[in-house]
Design a protein around this motif. Structure first.
Motif, PDB file in Angstrom:
ATOM      1  N   GLU A 145      10.363  -1.872  -5.215  1.00 50.27           N
ATOM      2  CA  GLU A 145       9.183  -1.049  -4.978  1.00 50.27           C
ATOM      3  C   GLU A 145       9.597   0.252  -4.303  1.00 50.27           C
ATOM      4  O   GLU A 145      10.378   0.237  -3.353  1.00 50.27           O
ATOM      5  CB  GLU A 145       8.176  -1.786  -4.090  1.00 50.27           C
ATOM      6  N   GLY A 146       9.061   1.355  -4.802  1.00 54.23           N
ATOM      7  CA  GLY A 146       9.354   2.641  -4.202  1.00 54.23           C
ATOM      8  C   GLY A 146      10.026   3.584  -5.169  1.00 54.23           C
ATOM      9  O   GLY A 146      10.505   3.186  -6.243  1.00 54.23           O
TER      10      GLY A 146
ATOM     11  N   LYS B 161       0.835  -1.198   0.000  1.00 58.95           N
ATOM     12  CA  LYS B 161       0.000   0.000   0.000  1.00 58.95           C
ATOM     13  C   LYS B 161       0.875   1.255   0.000  1.00 58.95           C
ATOM     14  O   LYS B 161       1.975   1.271   0.551  1.00 58.95           O
ATOM     15  CB  LYS B 161      -0.915   0.015   1.226  1.00 58.95           C
ATOM     16  N   LYS B 162       0.353   2.318  -0.603  1.00 60.12           N
ATOM     17  CA  LYS B 162       1.024   3.620  -0.704  1.00 60.12           C
ATOM     18  C   LYS B 162       2.310   3.534  -1.519  1.00 60.12           C
ATOM     19  O   LYS B 162       3.198   4.395  -1.385  1.00 60.12           O
ATOM     20  CB  LYS B 162       1.319   4.196   0.674  1.00 60.12           C
ATOM     21  N   THR B 163       2.457   2.504  -2.345  1.00 59.17           N
ATOM     22  CA  THR B 163       3.615   2.411  -3.241  1.00 59.17           C
ATOM     23  C   THR B 163       3.304   3.198  -4.504  1.00 59.17           C
ATOM     24  O   THR B 163       2.338   2.896  -5.214  1.00 59.17           O
ATOM     25  CB  THR B 163       3.923   0.958  -3.600  1.00 59.17           C
ATOM     26  N   LEU B 164       4.079   4.222  -4.788  1.00 62.12           N
ATOM     27  CA  LEU B 164       3.805   5.102  -5.916  1.00 62.12           C
ATOM     28  C   LEU B 164       4.490   4.653  -7.199  1.00 62.12           C
ATOM     29  O   LEU B 164       3.995   4.936  -8.294  1.00 62.12           O
ATOM     30  CB  LEU B 164       4.244   6.535  -5.563  1.00 62.12           C
ATOM     31  N   SER B 165       5.633   3.988  -7.102  1.00 65.59           N
ATOM     32  CA  SER B 165       6.374   3.598  -8.302  1.00 65.59           C
ATOM     33  C   SER B 165       7.073   2.268  -8.055  1.00 65.59           C
ATOM     34  O   SER B 165       7.210   1.819  -6.916  1.00 65.59           O
ATOM     35  CB  SER B 165       7.404   4.673  -8.684  1.00 65.59           C
ATOM     36  N   LEU B 166       7.495   1.668  -9.143  1.00 68.19           N
ATOM     37  CA  LEU B 166       8.219   0.405  -9.048  1.00 68.19           C
ATOM     38  C   LEU B 166       9.267   0.343 -10.160  1.00 68.19           C
ATOM     39  O   LEU B 166       9.199   1.076 -11.155  1.00 68.19           O
ATOM     40  CB  LEU B 166       7.276  -0.788  -9.128  1.00 68.19           C
ATOM     41  N   GLU B 167      10.228  -0.558  -9.958  1.00 70.24           N
ATOM     42  CA  GLU B 167      11.315  -0.770 -10.920  1.00 70.24           C
ATOM     43  C   GLU B 167      11.532  -2.261 -11.093  1.00 70.24           C
ATOM     44  O   GLU B 167      11.686  -2.996 -10.117  1.00 70.24           O
ATOM     45  CB  GLU B 167      12.606  -0.097 -10.429  1.00 70.24           C
TER      46      GLU B 167
ATOM     47  N   LEU C  36      -4.461   0.064  -6.047  1.00 70.28           N
ATOM     48  CA  LEU C  36      -4.275  -0.860  -4.939  1.00 70.28           C
ATOM     49  C   LEU C  36      -4.776  -2.249  -5.285  1.00 70.28           C
ATOM     50  O   LEU C  36      -4.185  -3.245  -4.888  1.00 70.28           O
ATOM     51  CB  LEU C  36      -5.013  -0.326  -3.701  1.00 70.28           C
ATOM     52  N   ALA C  37      -5.899  -2.326  -6.015  1.00 67.34           N
ATOM     53  CA  ALA C  37      -6.474  -3.635  -6.333  1.00 67.34           C
ATOM     54  C   ALA C  37      -5.948  -4.122  -7.666  1.00 67.34           C
ATOM     55  O   ALA C  37      -6.669  -4.212  -8.651  1.00 67.34           O
ATOM     56  CB  ALA C  37      -8.000  -3.541  -6.358  1.00 67.34           C
TER      57      ALA C  37
END
Length: 563
Positions: free
Chosen positions: A157-158, A61-67, A134-135
């Motif tokens: 993540e992050g 939750k509250k993860t805005l970006s990923l790599e 989120l879903a």
């Protein structure tokens, strides 16, 4: 119970009701173990040619970006990242099964699937972007288009860079500082990750790995590791002949089929592998490396990797290739089979000799034995058809080199650089005793005794006799014992003098000995007819059909004066 089930099945068939499988939606996923990606984890995945592998992950939750980084080991791959979002929250209990895998639940619900990123090629590719709601469940599809291969997947993540991969400098090329006949010196700009760690911590989590080969530059560390493993396997296969080649091929085919069936039945795509380095010629934190023991007039390819030991990742510099200088072609002296050769080398640039040896009878096996006759060491290099077979130092201990894999061999002897402030006339030259022989019906180097010490028994010593013992081997060999009476002054037999240089009057006995158990391979003998109160020196030689005779350490014994 069985009658009730049969009755129910017959009723459904007669009434025309559809079977249970027809009631399932078309996008139903079979129940099987699923492979999940976790944050900040190095995940190796094995791919069969033409088969698609799926890996799943969700974000916190509250993860805005990923790599997401995908690193192919060898060959081209196709991979895509999609996000599947549900309109409604998944039900806690499903209607058609009581046990479903988590991706199955997402597929059963109504939702949309969006393509986030796709790539096709053999290079390392990274996706950086925002997270999708989120879903959502993320699906990574991997497919190899050329050959069976392995890929490395890393998820972060992050926001911001993951920091899991070492940083490369702006100039990531490998530079050549010097080139010689048998050595090359390389340099490169230090990695920012290495310099930062060296300043703040004494513990080195990063290090450089330099690889060299004569074929091509590697694509990444995984390719270098795989090529190193294959080269070691080829070396082991050259050392032994497979007597059951047909059976081995059948077993490999059967195992391949069984593995494919296992994967079809739901085996996970994720595999566990060791994070082992390839054969690094340099492994250090300095950005300079000198590679030696190369062949003259040969092209070599060099690659430099910076390895992160904590995160188990790596980054690769742009490799280079170098052609070593051509050596000055000197005179090559042919060696006769089983003939002892005495070689004298002078210290300096001219201290080297070249020899050639061709085993008899059209075979390719041979044995090279040599050792130094003084305290100065030399270096021997053996090659065949431009391929380096062995390179080692030669000292006072007997060196045995097994010759295999070529019809003829090039043997090069050279002195080791020994610079001293005051030149010693005794150490200005190196004397080497050498012999090359064809090894008929042999498959390896002859066994040497565990120790070359001679043992005398003080309690068994008398005025006219002494008892000696020495270690043998499990091979049947001939042992010859020599004696000579000496004065009280220390007198040592030259270790390079063989039994052929000893007078026949000094030979006491020659006997064959063999013991299959190496721990019990001890033979004894009693020497009689000695003078009371006299000192004698005893020497034992192990006579062999191949190679130089092995001389045991001299033993000095004094008989008793009174008995």
């Amino acid at each position: 119970m069985s009658v009730s089930v049969a009755t129910l099945t017959l009723t459904l068939l007669l009434s025309g009701a559809p079977p249970l499988s027809a009631l399932q939606p078309e996008n139903e996923v079979p129940l099987r173990p699923t492979a999940w990606l976790t944050d900040r984890t190095h995940t190796p995945v094995y791919l069969n040619t033409g088969r698609t592998r799926r890996l799943y992950f969700t974000v916190r939750k509250k993860t805005l970006s990923l790599e997401l980084t995908v690193s192919p080991c060898s060959g081209a791959v196709e991979w895509s990242l999609t996000a599947r979002s549900l309109k409604d929250k998944p039900a806690k209990y499903t209607k058609w099964s009581t046990k479903k895998s988590f991706p199955e639940v997402w597929w059963r619900g109504s939702g949309t699937e969006a393509l986030i990123h796709s790539y096709s090629g053999s290079a390392v590719d990274t996706y950086e972007g925002p997270a999708y709601g989120l879903a959502s469940i993320y699906i990574l599809r991997l497919k190899s288009t050329e050959q069976d291969t392995q890929v490395d997947v890393y998820l972060h993540e992050g926001p911001g860079p993951s920091g899991a991969f070492p940083e490369l400098p702006a100039d990531s090329r490998v530079h050549t500082l010097g080139v010689g006949m048998t050595s090359v010196t390389l340099s490169w700009t230090p990695s920012l990750s290495v310099t930062k760690t060296s300043k703040h911590s004494k513990k080195h989590n990063y290090e450089y790995c330099v690889t060299v080969n004569r074929k091509h530059n590697f694509r990444n560390l995984c390719t270098a590791r795989e090529e190193s493993r294959k080269e070691r396997e080829r070396g082991r296969k050259r050392g032994r002949k497979d007597k059951h080649g047909r059976d081995t091929a059948l077993l490999k085919t059967w195992w391949s089929q069984q593995r494919e069936m296992f994967e079809d039945n739901g085996s996970s795509a994720v595999i566990q592998v060791d994070f082992a380095d390839p054969d690094c010629v340099c492994r250090e934190v300095e950005s300079v490396c000198t590679v030696s023991d190369l062949l003259p007039d040969t092209q070599y390819y060099f690659d430099v990797f910076v390895i992160d030991r904590v995160n188990r990742t790596s980054a690769m510099y742009a490799g280079t290739f170098v052609h070593t200088h051509t050596e000055a072609r000197g005179v090559v002296t042919p060696l006769r089979d089983s003939q002892v050769q005495w070689v004298t080398l002078s210290l300096g640039s001219e201290g080297q000799r070249r020899f050639s040896f061709r085993p008899r009878g059209g075979q390719q096996n041979g044995l090279l034995t040599l050792h130094s006759c003084n305290s100065t060491k030399a270096k021997v290099t053996v090659s065949s058809r431009g391929r380096l077979l062995s390179s080692q130092e030669v000292g006072d201990q007997l060196a045995q080199i097994w010759l295999q894999g070529g019809p003829s061999y090039l043997i090069q002897l050279q002195t080791l650089d020994a610079t001293t402030s005051k030149p010693d006339p005794e150490r200005s030259k190196v004397c080497v005793k050498m012999q090359a022989s064809s090894a008929f019906h042999r498959r390896g180097v002859p066994v040497l005794p565990v120790t070359l010490q001679l043992k005398s028994f003080n309690k068994l010593r008398s005025c006219s006799s002494v008892t000696l013992a020495w270690m043998g081997t499990e091979e049947r060999s001939l042992y010859c014992l020599y004696q000579r009476q000496i004065s009280d002054k220390l007198d040592v037999t030259d270790r390079c003098l063989g039994p052929e240089s000893r007078p026949a009057s000094e030979r006491i006995l020659c006997k064959y000995f063999q013991e299959l158990d190496p721990r019990r391979a001890v033979t004894t003998t009693v020497i009689e007819g000695l003078n009371p109160g006299s000192m004698y020196m005893f020497d034992v030689y192990l006579m062999r059909r191949w190679g130089l005779p092995i001389k045991y350490h001299s033993k000095t014994v004094r008989t008793r004066r009174e008995c």
